[in-house]
Design a protein around this motif. Structure first.
Motif, PDB file in Angstrom:
ATOM      1  N   GLN A 135       0.829  -1.209   0.000  1.00  0.00           N
ATOM      2  CA  GLN A 135       0.000   0.000   0.000  1.00  0.00           C
ATOM      3  C   GLN A 135       0.863   1.259   0.000  1.00  0.00           C
ATOM      4  N   LEU A 136       1.968   1.213   0.769  1.00  0.00           N
ATOM      5  CA  LEU A 136       2.796   2.399   0.939  1.00  0.00           C
ATOM      6  C   LEU A 136       3.529   2.792  -0.347  1.00  0.00           C
ATOM      7  N   SER A 180      -4.108   5.674   7.338  1.00  0.00           N
ATOM      8  CA  SER A 180      -3.919   4.963   6.073  1.00  0.00           C
ATOM      9  C   SER A 180      -2.477   5.069   5.632  1.00  0.00           C
ATOM     10  N   LYS A 216       2.676   2.739  -3.267  1.00  0.00           N
ATOM     11  CA  LYS A 216       1.844   3.452  -4.235  1.00  0.00           C
ATOM     12  C   LYS A 216       1.953   4.961  -4.069  1.00  0.00           C
ATOM     13  N   HIS A 217       2.361   5.395  -2.905  1.00  0.00           N
ATOM     14  CA  HIS A 217       2.386   6.823  -2.586  1.00  0.00           C
ATOM     15  C   HIS A 217       3.761   7.339  -2.191  1.00  0.00           C
ATOM     16  N   SER A 236      -1.546   6.077   2.731  1.00  0.00           N
ATOM     17  CA  SER A 236      -1.393   7.336   1.994  1.00  0.00           C
ATOM     18  C   SER A 236      -1.150   8.503   2.948  1.00  0.00           C
ATOM     19  N   GLU A 237      -1.793   8.497   4.112  1.00  0.00           N
ATOM     20  CA  GLU A 237      -1.572   9.547   5.104  1.00  0.00           C
ATOM     21  C   GLU A 237      -0.150   9.462   5.655  1.00  0.00           C
ATOM     22  N   ALA A 264       2.455   8.201   4.063  1.00  0.00           N
ATOM     23  CA  ALA A 264       3.343   8.615   2.978  1.00  0.00           C
ATOM     24  C   ALA A 264       3.381  10.138   2.849  1.00  0.00           C
ATOM     25  N   ALA A 265       2.239  10.780   2.978  1.00  0.00           N
ATOM     26  CA  ALA A 265       2.183  12.240   2.873  1.00  0.00           C
ATOM     27  C   ALA A 265       2.974  12.888   4.018  1.00  0.00           C
TER      28      ALA A 265
END
Length: 340
Positions: A190-191, A277, A193-194, A279-280, A282-283
């Motif tokens: 998942q990670l 998540s 991807k971002h 994505s959070e 990664a951001a």
């Protein structure tokens, strides 16, 4: 004078008693000042390691082995002829699990303490059911073990903090055994991807030699310190060596944040559970500025990493704990205790 004689006779026993007390105190003070004059030196504790962990060729164990780790009066040996005389016998679980080593139950001296030793997580520890009622003490990374031996720790440090290595990459991960069912593999899928993650290790056919690992990961801002399984207190060299000792901020997947905070300051790592998540997460990592990043290393001003990866040091810790270990204790449900 005739009238004074009875008084003298009454006082004499009291004078003699006081004199005797003073002499006794003087002798005790002399003995306390130099106990070696009256006490025989205690022989060293003999710790017999039945099978050296992960090896059929144990290292040399000179008499000063434990002294080199700051532990006096402790003798390590792999000589099985000492079974009848050793103060403690240690059995490493991996060899028991693979049946490369067998318990000498028929030869066990009465009252001899046996130690079960393992630094693996419960997910990778099998065969405990046949070991009930045998072991007296446990050597493990778990904090409630009789001989608690973590993979690393922070200790006080004086002087200037070492400079951080120059950074040229965002995130790195070293993985040798990639299994899709593990939570770390799922999170990585998942990670990535971002977030740009450079992956090394046998799992991706990019192995790193032992001397290459730290210089390689030190070039990155973050290291994915993802444990292969999540269990109580299970924090391995991925966190201590590959991250903190390398001068990289660890992004941890393991036990809860509170467990990590029992070992290091709360601002020394990033915990994946703090984000809703991938994505959070990664951001957060990709947007971190330099000032914020450097705050993750504030602990280096007063603390330094102490790695505990040498099995000799781990076994010497038995002697340190020996005077405080419970006599007569037996683990009747070793599996239940370890997997709790």
């Amino acid at each position: 004078m005739p009238g004074s004689s009875p008084t003298w006779r009454l006082r004499t026993p009291g004078v003699l008693a006081v004199a005797a007390l003073l002499v006794a105190l003087w002798l005790l003070r002399l003995l306390g000042a130099d106990p070696s004059k009256s006490l025989t030196p205690r022989p060293p504790l003999t710790i017999l390691i039945w099978h050296w962990p992960f090896s059929d060729r144990p290292p040399e164990l000179p008499r000063n082995t434990c002294a080199s780790f700051g532990v006096d009066g402790c003798l390590l040996s792999t000589d099985r002829e000492l079974l009848g005389h050793a103060d403690v016998v240690v059995f490493h679980h991996r060899e028991l699990q693979s049946r490369r080593a067998h318990l000498p139950l028929d030869l066990r001296p009465q009252g001899q303490p046996w130690v079960w030793a393992s630094m693996e997580s419960p997910s990778h520890t099998h065969g405990l059911g046949r070991l009930h009622g045998i072991f007296n003490w446990v050597l493990s990374y778990q904090r409630n073990a009789d001989i608690f031996v973590p993979y690393g720790r922070l200790e006080p440090h004086t002087g200037p903090a070492p400079p951080l290595p120059p950074k040229s990459g965002l995130a790195a991960w070293v993985i040798s055994n990639f299994q899709e069912q593990q939570r770390r593999a799922q999170l990585f899928r998942q990670l990535k991807k971002h977030l740009r993650v450079d992956v090394f290790g046998r799992a991706v056919r990019r192995p790193l030699c032992s001397d290459c690992l730290l210089p390689t990961v030190a070039r990155y801002l973050f290291y994915l310190a993802f444990e292969n399984s999540q269990h109580r207190d299970y924090i391995t060299e991925k966190f201590w060596r590959n991250s903190l000792a390398a001068g990289v901020v660890p992004v941890v997947l393991g036990p809860p944040r509170a467990t990590y905070e029992a070992f290091v300051p709360p601002d020394a790592f990033v915990h994946v559970d703090d984000f809703s998540s991938a994505s959070e997460l990664a951001a957060f990592l990709s947007s971190m500025n330099q000032s914020c990043y450097r705050r993750y290393f504030a602990w280096r001003e007063r603390l330094r990493v102490r790695l505990v990866g040498d099995w000799r040091e781990r076994f010497c810790a038995i002697c340190t704990r020996y005077p405080h270990l419970p006599r007569g204790q037996v683990y009747h449900d070793l599996e239940g205790w370890f997997q709790a």
